[in-house]
Design a protein around this motif. Structure first.
Motif, PDB file in Angstrom:
ATOM      1  N   SER A  51       0.845  -1.211   0.000  1.00 49.63           N
ATOM      2  CA  SER A  51       0.000   0.000   0.000  1.00 49.63           C
ATOM      3  C   SER A  51       0.871   1.249   0.000  1.00 49.63           C
ATOM      4  CB  SER A  51      -0.899   0.015   1.234  1.00 49.63           C
ATOM      5  OG  SER A  51      -1.724  -1.138   1.280  1.00 49.63           O
ATOM      6  N   ASN A  52       0.440   2.271  -0.778  1.00 47.20           N
ATOM      7  CA  ASN A  52       1.246   3.488  -0.849  1.00 47.20           C
ATOM      8  C   ASN A  52       0.517   4.745  -0.366  1.00 47.20           C
ATOM      9  OD1 ASN A  52      -0.419   3.644  -3.150  1.00 47.20           O
ATOM     10  ND2 ASN A  52       1.252   2.859  -4.463  1.00 47.20           N
ATOM     11  N   PHE A  53      -0.740   4.624   0.077  1.00 44.84           N
ATOM     12  CA  PHE A  53      -1.389   5.731   0.785  1.00 44.84           C
ATOM     13  C   PHE A  53      -2.510   5.162   1.658  1.00 44.84           C
ATOM     14  CE2 PHE A  53      -4.214   5.395  -2.843  1.00 44.84           C
ATOM     15  CZ  PHE A  53      -5.452   5.901  -2.443  1.00 44.84           C
ATOM     16  N   ILE A  54      -2.985   5.980   2.615  1.00 46.80           N
ATOM     17  CA  ILE A  54      -3.954   5.521   3.617  1.00 46.80           C
ATOM     18  C   ILE A  54      -5.253   6.299   3.479  1.00 46.80           C
ATOM     19  CG2 ILE A  54      -4.461   5.400   6.108  1.00 46.80           C
ATOM     20  CD1 ILE A  54      -1.467   4.995   6.587  1.00 46.80           C
ATOM     21  N   VAL A  55      -6.369   5.581   3.561  1.00 45.60           N
ATOM     22  CA  VAL A  55      -7.699   6.197   3.624  1.00 45.60           C
ATOM     23  C   VAL A  55      -8.311   5.807   4.972  1.00 45.60           C
ATOM     24  CG1 VAL A  55      -9.963   6.415   2.570  1.00 45.60           C
ATOM     25  CG2 VAL A  55      -7.962   5.975   1.122  1.00 45.60           C
ATOM     26  N   ALA A  56      -8.447   6.772   5.886  1.00 48.15           N
ATOM     27  CA  ALA A  56      -9.002   6.495   7.216  1.00 48.15           C
ATOM     28  C   ALA A  56     -10.479   6.860   7.223  1.00 48.15           C
ATOM     29  CB  ALA A  56      -8.251   7.280   8.275  1.00 48.15           C
ATOM     30  N   ILE A  57     -11.335   5.918   7.637  1.00 48.84           N
ATOM     31  CA  ILE A  57     -12.786   6.134   7.687  1.00 48.84           C
ATOM     32  C   ILE A  57     -13.251   5.888   9.116  1.00 48.84           C
ATOM     33  CG2 ILE A  57     -15.019   5.482   6.732  1.00 48.84           C
ATOM     34  CD1 ILE A  57     -13.545   4.261   4.346  1.00 48.84           C
ATOM     35  N   GLY A  58     -13.758   6.938   9.764  1.00 50.85           N
ATOM     36  CA  GLY A  58     -14.237   6.747  11.138  1.00 50.85           C
ATOM     37  C   GLY A  58     -14.159   8.013  11.966  1.00 50.85           C
ATOM     38  N   SER A  59     -13.988   7.811  13.283  1.00 55.51           N
ATOM     39  CA  SER A  59     -13.986   8.907  14.244  1.00 55.51           C
ATOM     40  C   SER A  59     -12.571   9.415  14.477  1.00 55.51           C
ATOM     41  CB  SER A  59     -14.580   8.417  15.561  1.00 55.51           C
ATOM     42  OG  SER A  59     -13.762   7.384  16.104  1.00 55.51           O
ATOM     43  N   ASN A  60     -12.422  10.284  15.459  1.00 58.42           N
ATOM     44  CA  ASN A  60     -11.110  10.824  15.809  1.00 58.42           C
ATOM     45  C   ASN A  60     -10.102   9.720  16.111  1.00 58.42           C
ATOM     46  OD1 ASN A  60     -10.668  13.610  15.667  1.00 58.42           O
ATOM     47  ND2 ASN A  60     -11.909  14.009  17.469  1.00 58.42           N
ATOM     48  N   THR A  61     -10.565   8.697  16.812  1.00 55.82           N
ATOM     49  CA  THR A  61      -9.668   7.599  17.172  1.00 55.82           C
ATOM     50  C   THR A  61      -9.088   6.948  15.935  1.00 55.82           C
ATOM     51  OG1 THR A  61     -10.928   7.166  19.198  1.00 55.82           O
ATOM     52  CG2 THR A  61      -9.512   5.392  18.394  1.00 55.82           C
ATOM     53  N   VAL A  62      -9.915   6.764  14.918  1.00 52.95           N
ATOM     54  CA  VAL A  62      -9.446   6.148  13.669  1.00 52.95           C
ATOM     55  C   VAL A  62      -8.412   7.046  12.997  1.00 52.95           C
ATOM     56  CG1 VAL A  62     -10.126   5.401  11.357  1.00 52.95           C
ATOM     57  CG2 VAL A  62     -11.566   4.840  13.334  1.00 52.95           C
ATOM     58  N   MET A  63      -8.664   8.376  12.997  1.00 51.44           N
ATOM     59  CA  MET A  63      -7.713   9.299  12.375  1.00 51.44           C
ATOM     60  C   MET A  63      -6.364   9.254  13.087  1.00 51.44           C
ATOM     61  SD  MET A  63      -9.896  10.193  10.218  1.00 51.44           S
ATOM     62  CE  MET A  63     -11.686  10.167  10.113  1.00 51.44           C
ATOM     63  N   GLU A  64      -6.426   9.238  14.423  1.00 54.27           N
ATOM     64  CA  GLU A  64      -5.175   9.176  15.186  1.00 54.27           C
ATOM     65  C   GLU A  64      -4.455   7.855  14.949  1.00 54.27           C
ATOM     66  OE1 GLU A  64      -6.540   9.905  19.116  1.00 54.27           O
ATOM     67  OE2 GLU A  64      -6.463  12.090  18.913  1.00 54.27           O
ATOM     68  N   GLY A  65      -5.231   6.771  14.848  1.00 54.98           N
ATOM     69  CA  GLY A  65      -4.629   5.479  14.543  1.00 54.98           C
ATOM     70  C   GLY A  65      -3.955   5.489  13.183  1.00 54.98           C
ATOM     71  N   ALA A  66      -4.593   6.120  12.189  1.00 60.26           N
ATOM     72  CA  ALA A  66      -4.017   6.193  10.853  1.00 60.26           C
ATOM     73  C   ALA A  66      -2.709   6.972  10.859  1.00 60.26           C
ATOM     74  CB  ALA A  66      -5.022   6.843   9.898  1.00 60.26           C
ATOM     75  N   LYS A  67      -2.673   8.050  11.647  1.00 59.19           N
ATOM     76  CA  LYS A  67      -1.431   8.825  11.745  1.00 59.19           C
ATOM     77  C   LYS A  67      -0.313   7.984  12.353  1.00 59.19           C
ATOM     78  CE  LYS A  67      -3.778  13.261  12.520  1.00 59.19           C
ATOM     79  NZ  LYS A  67      -3.965  14.364  13.480  1.00 59.19           N
ATOM     80  N   MET A  68      -0.677   7.220  13.400  1.00 59.90           N
ATOM     81  CA  MET A  68       0.321   6.372  14.047  1.00 59.90           C
ATOM     82  C   MET A  68       0.843   5.314  13.081  1.00 59.90           C
ATOM     83  SD  MET A  68       1.896   5.874  16.963  1.00 59.90           S
ATOM     84  CE  MET A  68       0.911   6.425  18.356  1.00 59.90           C
ATOM     85  N   ILE A  69      -0.071   4.753  12.288  1.00 55.48           N
ATOM     86  CA  ILE A  69       0.325   3.749  11.292  1.00 55.48           C
ATOM     87  C   ILE A  69       1.283   4.356  10.274  1.00 55.48           C
ATOM     88  CG2 ILE A  69      -0.544   2.355   9.368  1.00 55.48           C
ATOM     89  CD1 ILE A  69      -3.107   1.948  11.071  1.00 55.48           C
ATOM     90  N   ALA A  70       0.949   5.587   9.812  1.00 53.03           N
ATOM     91  CA  ALA A  70       1.799   6.224   8.796  1.00 53.03           C
ATOM     92  C   ALA A  70       3.192   6.503   9.343  1.00 53.03           C
ATOM     93  CB  ALA A  70       1.143   7.519   8.334  1.00 53.03           C
TER      94      ALA A  70
END
Length: 805
Positions: free
Chosen positions: A543-562
């Protein structure tokens, strides 16, 4: 007299620019009792104007259409009362009162248009009189009476009525907090309004006497309406039609005055009720229109009663209202002198020179007027009907005062001192103001030179996140995101995973030629472990980019993953794109992580805000998120580093949330209202990110030393206390905020927030969490990072009592 009284008002208004006028001035100088008497008397003046207009309107209608009088009922003081006369007065009274309760936004435009018509008609009369009149008509009109004593009495009889016709200038101090003009110029405008009114009245009076002799005037007085000025217009133009034209101007004057003084009187009563001087029922704001509904209804009721006493009521209400005006004027003049002695260092942007002379003349002249109303045989003594009005109003005030003193105890006459600090005096939204007019009034100011300071605007604004807003935009995800890669990692949580919107976004990505790997294991705990698991998926699928779908927690999780993937794979941070399912998603617009670190590379490339993705929010989630967004906007607007662009965005969102959030949370709103609330929620997150005033930080501070979780529902308890403690320190800033939320003055901010929280049922949730009064006070102190103060504790207790009442 009015000019000297106006000078005292001009200085005091610029020094204490808070809605309430006399209520504010007299409180600071004379204390609670003096303030009560002064404000109650000026309200009598306002009520007098409203009742006057209620009687004047059917009188004018009768002049235009004499045949309109039908259904004789009875006679009062020689005037016949007809059913049709009463019907017109009552219907219009109800209509004007209803308009003021609704608070239509077109009122200001209507007032301006009608005022221009009044001025235009008056100028027509003056010009025509000058061309067609004759000096010989003035003979026998300068002073009426056979002896000097009769002349003096006749002059006084007219003089004591004139304050009633100048009470309009009092609207300026009543609304000073709302006028976008420098404080110096508020004082100038007030004096200029009096000067121009004197000129206008004098020219109208001269025009009538110049075109009609005293015999013609006597005949006109005995006519159907007794409207001499209209008859003068007809004579000046030689056409009865022009009398009707002047009547149109008269009708415009009735409507503008009626509307203005109904607003002014209700606002003065509202100010007294807010200070617990009269029953708090008069501080009640309409649930929808946010106007002081009960105060308006009381004054409206009196305007309905007045016409039952006939045309003679016109004179009675003028004299009774004048008495109230002059008492208030005298007390304000006394306050002016006292404050020069008592508070010599108080900032006075508009400072009157020779204050002792001005104050003495204002006190003596207004006091003389009051005495003339009382002394028998003065030519101005109030008649029994007028005394009945004055005494009835006074008795009502005494009853209100005694009740409130018994009911509210120490809260009776509580008031916030809004006198300006010297450091706080600055230009406040300078409007274009004629330099010639300003120069003409320089002689009534202090000898100190007037300086005009224009602070240059200087700020920076950066919103690097691209926002795509609109219903159905999730179906465009593929087209919007295809430039970021061909393989997407869709990050979500278990709650969102089963929803159709995730499949719809993935379908859009596939249709654009983007392959998808779904990672639905984000939780609010152990984000580092979750991130490591996601990195394994990235290694496997490329995967070469991230699409986060959800609440604040999901967005923060996506940032941590990146961030974890960039470190583990030794590469740049993968592009982040977000599809939020909660309209208060601050994580979409900042580059921070839960551990407090920040990396600009973690800013989202695109945030797709689709209101349809958020319809799954529960009522409680909508209420909590909406109030949190409102708190974000308020924090951004009142932040020390606020700027024009964030201010505009914040106030726009506050207005929406205040107006539509309750309906959205109870499923009583249409699609348009829902979309606007979503937009306002997003704006809250955006301005918080720009100003760095996120409420999450304050909330974390607030609960740091307690056993309560950092639940955003606590904001409904904490934020009103914090705002109430701060509002008195900047009445301009918080006054504007209060009006955006449907209040009037800075005092109303906390009350409006409490009202909204109660409407959203957030107060009940707070009680369920076991939060008590002392907890709220302590958390409020921690929220703003200040040492414990008695003020915050007292305000917390007051708001807690309001919550429980």
């Amino acid at each position: 007299m009015i000019f000297f009284v106006g000078l005292t008002y001009a200085e005091l208004t610029s020094a204490m620019p808070q809605c309430g006028g006399e209520h504010v001035f007299s409180y600071k100088a004379l204390g609670p009792l003096g303030s009560f008497i002064c404000t109650w008397m000026i309200v009598l003046g306002y009520v007098g104007v409203v009742c006057f207009e209620a009687c004047a309107l059917p009188t004018i209608v009768a002049y235009i259409y004499p045949d309109f009088l039908a259904g004789y009922l009875y006679t009062v003081a020689g005037f016949d009362i007809y059913a049709s006369w009463l019907a017109v007065a009552i219907l219009v009274s109800v209509f004007i009162t209803a308009i003021n309760i609704i608070g239509t936004k077109t009122a200001a435009i209507l007032q301006t248009i009608l005022t221009v018509i009044i001025g235009g008609v008056g100028i027509l009369l003056i010009a025509a009189s000058a061309l067609t009149g004759t000096v010989s008509n003035l003979e026998g009109q300068l002073f009426m009476g056979a002896t000097t004593t009769d002349m003096v009495k006749g002059t006084l009889a007219v003089a004591v009525m004139t304050p009633f016709y100048f009470i309009g200038f009092d609207v300026i101090p009543q609304a000073a907090e709302e006028i976008s003009v420098s404080l110096q110029k508020i004082g100038r405008i007030l004096i200029l309004s009096i000067v121009l009114a004197v000129l206008f009245y004098a020219l109208i009076i001269f025009g009538v006497g110049y075109v009609m002799n005293h015999a013609e005037i006597a005949v006109a007085m005995k006519g159907v309406g007794g409207l001499v000025t209209a008859d003068a217009m007809a004579v000046a133009f030689g056409s009865s039609i022009m009398a009707k034209v002047l009547i149109i101007g008269g009708l415009c004057g009735i409507i503008t005055s009626w509307n203005s003084f109904l607003i002014g009187g209700s606002r003065a009563m509202y100010s007294m009720a807010e200070s617990y001087m009269i029953p708090r029922i008069f501080a009640k704001l309409h649930d929808k229109y946010k106007t002081p509904v009960n105060a308006l209804l009381l004054i409206g009721l009196l305007s309905i009663i007045a016409p039952f006493f006939g045309k003679k009521m016109l004179v009675w209400v003028v004299d009774a209202g004048n008495f109230g005006c002059c008492v208030a004027y005298c007390m304000v003049a006394i306050s002016f002198v006292i404050l020069r002695k008592k508070a010599p260092d108080m900032a006075r942007p508009y400072k009157v020179s020779h204050y002792k002379l001005v104050g003495a003349l204002a006190i003596l002249m207004s006091g003389f007027m009051v005495v003339m109303y009382v002394v028998p045989g003065s030519g101005a003594t109030l008649v029994p009907q007028e005394w009945g009005m004055v005494l009835g109003w006074s008795i009502l005030g005494v009853l209100f005062g005694l009740y409130c003193k018994a009911q509210y105890g120490s809260k009776f006459a509580t008031h916030i001192d809004v006198a300006l600090d010297n450091e706080a005096v600055e230009e406040a939204g300078d409007l274009a103001f004629g330099q010639a007019m300003a120069a003409a009034l320089q002689n009534v100011e202090s000898d100190a030179p007037v300086t005009y300071v224009s602070q240059p605007l200087s700020f920076s604004f950066s919103m690097p996140v691209s926002v795509v807003f609109g219903a159905g935009k999730r179906h465009m995800a593929g087209e919007l995101l295809k430039s970021y890669g061909t393989k997407a990692l869709v990050v979500t949580d278990s709650a969102t995973n089963g929803r159709d919107l995730v499949r719809e976004v993935e379908k859009s990505l596939n249709d654009a030629g983007i392959s998808v790997t779904r990672f639905a294991h984000v939780t609010g705990k152990s984000l580092d472990i979750t991130a490591n698991s996601a990195v394994d998926e990235i290694k496997k699928d490329g995967s070469n980019f991230i699409v986060a779908i959800g609440s604040n927690t999901v967005m923060e999780g996506a940032k941590m993953i990146a961030r974890t993937a960039a470190s583990a794979l030794n590469q740049a941070v993968m592009p982040l794109t977000f599809v939020p399912t909660d309209y208060h998603s601050g994580a979409c617009f900042d580059a921070s992580l839960p551990d407090g670190s920040c990396d600009k590379a973690l800013l989202a490339k695109v945030v797709i805000v689709d209101p349809e993705c958020m319809t799954g929010m529960s009522q409680k989630e909508r209420a909590v998120s909406g109030f949190a967004a409102l708190s974000e906007c308020i924090s951004a607007y009142t932040a020390a580093d606020a700027q024009p662009l964030t201010d505009a965005m914040a106030l726009y969102a506050i207005d929406i949330l205040n107006d539509k959030l309750t309906a959205v949370c109870t499923n009583h709103a249409d699609k348009g209202a829902w979309e606007k609330v979503v937009l306002a929620g997003v704006i809250g997150s955006m301005v918080a990110a720009e100003t760095g005033s996120q409420v999450a930080k304050g909330l974390a501070q607030a609960v740091a030393k307690t056993s309560f979780p950092a639940d955003e529902v606590l904001l409904a308890a904490i934020v009103p206390v914090v705002i109430d403690a701060k509002a008195g320190k900047d009445p301009f800033l918080y006054g504007k905020l209060a009006r955006t939320m449907g209040g009037f003055t800075s005092d109303d901010c906390a009350a409006r927030l409490c009202y909204l929280a109660k409407a959203l049922h957030l107060d009940l949730r707070i009680a369920d969490m076991g939060v008590h009064e002392d907890d709220i006070a302590n958390m409020a102190e921690a929220y703003i990072g200040e040492e414990a103060t008695e003020e915050i504790k007292e305000r917390a207790a007051s708001l807690e009592a309001a919550f429980n009442s």
